[in-house]
Design a protein around this motif. Structure first.
Motif, PDB file in Angstrom:
ATOM      1  N   GLN A   1     -13.074  13.931   5.368  1.00 51.16           N
ATOM      2  CA  GLN A   1     -11.690  14.212   5.763  1.00 51.16           C
ATOM      3  C   GLN A   1     -10.773  13.044   5.422  1.00 51.16           C
ATOM      4  N   LEU A   2     -11.234  11.818   5.678  1.00 45.92           N
ATOM      5  CA  LEU A   2     -10.435  10.640   5.336  1.00 45.92           C
ATOM      6  C   LEU A   2     -10.281  10.506   3.827  1.00 45.92           C
ATOM      7  N   PHE A   3     -11.360  10.747   3.111  1.00 45.79           N
ATOM      8  CA  PHE A   3     -11.326  10.625   1.653  1.00 45.79           C
ATOM      9  C   PHE A   3     -10.307  11.584   1.039  1.00 45.79           C
ATOM     10  N   THR A   4     -10.341  12.848   1.471  1.00 45.09           N
ATOM     11  CA  THR A   4      -9.408  13.830   0.921  1.00 45.09           C
ATOM     12  C   THR A   4      -7.962  13.501   1.287  1.00 45.09           C
ATOM     13  N   THR A   5      -7.756  12.918   2.459  1.00 46.60           N
ATOM     14  CA  THR A   5      -6.408  12.510   2.856  1.00 46.60           C
ATOM     15  C   THR A   5      -5.923  11.330   2.028  1.00 46.60           C
ATOM     16  N   PHE A   6      -6.779  10.337   1.830  1.00 46.57           N
ATOM     17  CA  PHE A   6      -6.390   9.140   1.093  1.00 46.57           C
ATOM     18  C   PHE A   6      -6.200   9.412  -0.393  1.00 46.57           C
ATOM     19  N   CYS A   7      -6.790  10.502  -0.900  1.00 48.06           N
ATOM     20  CA  CYS A   7      -6.583  10.851  -2.302  1.00 48.06           C
ATOM     21  C   CYS A   7      -5.117  11.185  -2.593  1.00 48.06           C
ATOM     22  N   LYS A   8      -4.378  11.570  -1.554  1.00 49.62           N
ATOM     23  CA  LYS A   8      -2.981  11.955  -1.745  1.00 49.62           C
ATOM     24  C   LYS A   8      -2.048  10.755  -1.886  1.00 49.62           C
ATOM     25  N   VAL A   9      -2.561   9.558  -1.619  1.00 47.34           N
ATOM     26  CA  VAL A   9      -1.701   8.371  -1.586  1.00 47.34           C
ATOM     27  C   VAL A   9      -2.023   7.456  -2.765  1.00 47.34           C
ATOM     28  N   ASN A  10      -0.985   7.020  -3.451  1.00 50.13           N
ATOM     29  CA  ASN A  10      -1.135   6.014  -4.494  1.00 50.13           C
ATOM     30  C   ASN A  10      -1.007   4.633  -3.842  1.00 50.13           C
ATOM     31  N   PRO A  11      -2.069   3.833  -3.834  1.00 52.05           N
ATOM     32  CA  PRO A  11      -1.989   2.518  -3.161  1.00 52.05           C
ATOM     33  C   PRO A  11      -0.859   1.637  -3.681  1.00 52.05           C
ATOM     34  N   ARG A  12      -0.485   1.821  -4.959  1.00 55.11           N
ATOM     35  CA  ARG A  12       0.595   1.007  -5.527  1.00 55.11           C
ATOM     36  C   ARG A  12       1.953   1.364  -4.928  1.00 55.11           C
ATOM     37  N   GLU A  13       2.058   2.570  -4.358  1.00 52.23           N
ATOM     38  CA  GLU A  13       3.326   3.007  -3.784  1.00 52.23           C
ATOM     39  C   GLU A  13       3.379   2.821  -2.270  1.00 52.23           C
ATOM     40  N   MET A  14       2.318   2.268  -1.705  1.00 55.84           N
ATOM     41  CA  MET A  14       2.290   2.044  -0.257  1.00 55.84           C
ATOM     42  C   MET A  14       3.283   0.939   0.120  1.00 55.84           C
ATOM     43  N   ARG A  15       4.070   1.209   1.124  1.00 62.75           N
ATOM     44  CA  ARG A  15       5.039   0.236   1.612  1.00 62.75           C
ATOM     45  C   ARG A  15       4.897   0.129   3.134  1.00 62.75           C
ATOM     46  N   ILE A  16       4.692  -1.080   3.612  1.00 61.32           N
ATOM     47  CA  ILE A  16       4.557  -1.294   5.050  1.00 61.32           C
ATOM     48  C   ILE A  16       5.949  -1.349   5.677  1.00 61.32           C
ATOM     49  N   LYS A  17       6.179  -0.485   6.658  1.00 57.59           N
ATOM     50  CA  LYS A  17       7.464  -0.402   7.351  1.00 57.59           C
ATOM     51  C   LYS A  17       7.427  -1.214   8.643  1.00 57.59           C
ATOM     52  N   ARG A  18       8.610  -1.438   9.190  1.00 56.96           N
ATOM     53  CA  ARG A  18       8.687  -2.172  10.463  1.00 56.96           C
ATOM     54  C   ARG A  18       7.940  -1.465  11.574  1.00 56.96           C
ATOM     55  N   TRP A  19       8.043  -0.133  11.606  1.00 55.49           N
ATOM     56  CA  TRP A  19       7.405   0.594  12.701  1.00 55.49           C
ATOM     57  C   TRP A  19       5.888   0.577  12.582  1.00 55.49           C
ATOM     58  N   HIS A  20       5.361   0.398  11.344  1.00 55.87           N
ATOM     59  CA  HIS A  20       3.913   0.257  11.187  1.00 55.87           C
ATOM     60  C   HIS A  20       3.412  -0.956  11.973  1.00 55.87           C
ATOM     61  N   VAL A  21       4.094  -2.078  11.770  1.00 53.90           N
ATOM     62  CA  VAL A  21       3.702  -3.319  12.443  1.00 53.90           C
ATOM     63  C   VAL A  21       3.910  -3.190  13.951  1.00 53.90           C
ATOM     64  N   ALA A  22       5.033  -2.582  14.346  1.00 53.02           N
ATOM     65  CA  ALA A  22       5.328  -2.432  15.773  1.00 53.02           C
ATOM     66  C   ALA A  22       4.273  -1.579  16.469  1.00 53.02           C
TER      67      ALA A  22
END
Length: 324
Positions: free
Chosen positions: A52-73
């Motif tokens: 389930q995690l693998f199929t979910t993570f396939c949808k995300v390009n790691p190069r386009e990942m951006r950490i937002k303020r709310w992620h850290v909060a």
């Protein structure tokens, strides 16, 4: 038929879990299969969580990942909440309701559920930022679970360091390897990755349904074989309700201040309950799995209410536009 099953997955999965348990419990000629059923929590559930995690993570390009303020909060709030629950359990091990506190802890410490981004998208949230948060929360949980569980499970043999490494060895690969495998598939096998992205949504959904059946069956077995009083079970269910309300509430509160109300609320409130059931069953007392099992119900009630409310709001706007 598929639409029917998607709408009624939760009640159907719970009923099927009850049915499977009672079949194994009351039909003697199924006894030879009990060995396979007993291995479900050791082998089948972890593998399903991985896929389930693998199929979910396939949808995300790691190069386009951006950490937002709310992620850290949200990660900071999650860590603080877990410590506020874990430390009293550690320093007061003879407290009568430690099991209930551990149930609440499990509901707090596990990462965001894989379906959170889908629900957020239907509610009008940002699926990309929430999927990124799902990955981050899995990375954090892979370290938090081994670090916190030895503090609360006082019956474990060995030192804190030994227990940390033991749990880390099982949890870290389960949560991190899917991300690395999805990234490798994207980089080195783009055609296979494109095929996986095309069909992964349905696969993850059906696996979640099967995992739910297994998890409910295991939880029911824990309840039936438990030596705890019935009021402890009710308190575990109540702890899950309080944890669910707290996490959705605090997520939406923070989301209001950072401009991502829906995604923040879903990211903090919607949990990977199948993983929660597995880790509580494997590393804590099996009866604690009652709390995440009940969390499944509470978070789906919240999601259903949110979707109904949005549908009603959209229908009202559509009628107003037509009247103009």
């Amino acid at each position: 038929m598929i639409r029917f099953f998607k709408m009624w997955t939760l009640p159907l999965g719970m009923c099927a879990g009850f049915a499977v348990y009672f079949l194994f419990h009351y039909i003697p000629w199924l006894s030879p299969l009990k060995m396979l059923a007993n291995g479900a929590e050791d082998y089948l559930l972890p593998e399903m969580v991985f896929i389930q995690l693998f199929t979910t993570f396939c949808k995300v390009n790691p190069r386009e990942m951006r950490i937002k303020r709310w992620h850290v909060a949200m990660i900071t709030v999650q860590l603080a909440c877990c410590l506020l629950v874990a430390l009293p359990i550690h320093f007061f091990p003879n407290f009568a309701y430690n099991v209930v506190a551990q149930g609440a802890l499990v509901c707090l410490i596990v990462p965001t559920g894989t379906a959170a981004a889908v629900i957020a998208g239907r509610l009008g949230g940002n699926e990309t930022t929430l999927t990124t948060y799902t990955i981050i929360s899995n990375l954090v949980a892979a370290v938090m679970i081994p670090a916190v569980f030895p503090l609360v499970e006082m019956q474990s043999a060995g030192s804190f360091g030994h227990q940390f490494l033991l749990i880390l060895r099982h949890v870290f690969p389960l949560l991190i390897t899917p991300f690395l495998a999805a990234w490798a598939l994207r980089e080195f096998f783009p055609k296979a990755h494109a095929w996986m992205v095309r069909f992964c949504g349905s696969l993850a959904f059906y696996l979640w349904g099967i995992s739910l059946i297994i998890a409910i069956g295991l939880t029911l077995r824990s309840v039936v074989n438990s030596h705890f009083d019935p009021h402890i079970m009710w308190l575990l269910a109540l702890s899950a309700l309080v944890g669910c309300a707290w996490q959705f509430g605090i997520g939406k509160y923070v989301g209001k201040h950072v401009g991502d109300y829906i995604s923040c609320g879903q990211g903090f409130g919607q949990k990977n309950t199948i993983l929660a059931i597995w880790v509580s069953y494997t590393y804590l007392t099996p009866v604690i799995s009652v709390a995440p099992s009940c969390y499944i119900i509470w978070q789906n009630i919240v999601n259903s209410w949110q979707l109904w409310k949005k549908g009603k709001r959209d229908a009202t706007l559509s009628n107003n536009n037509q009247s103009r």
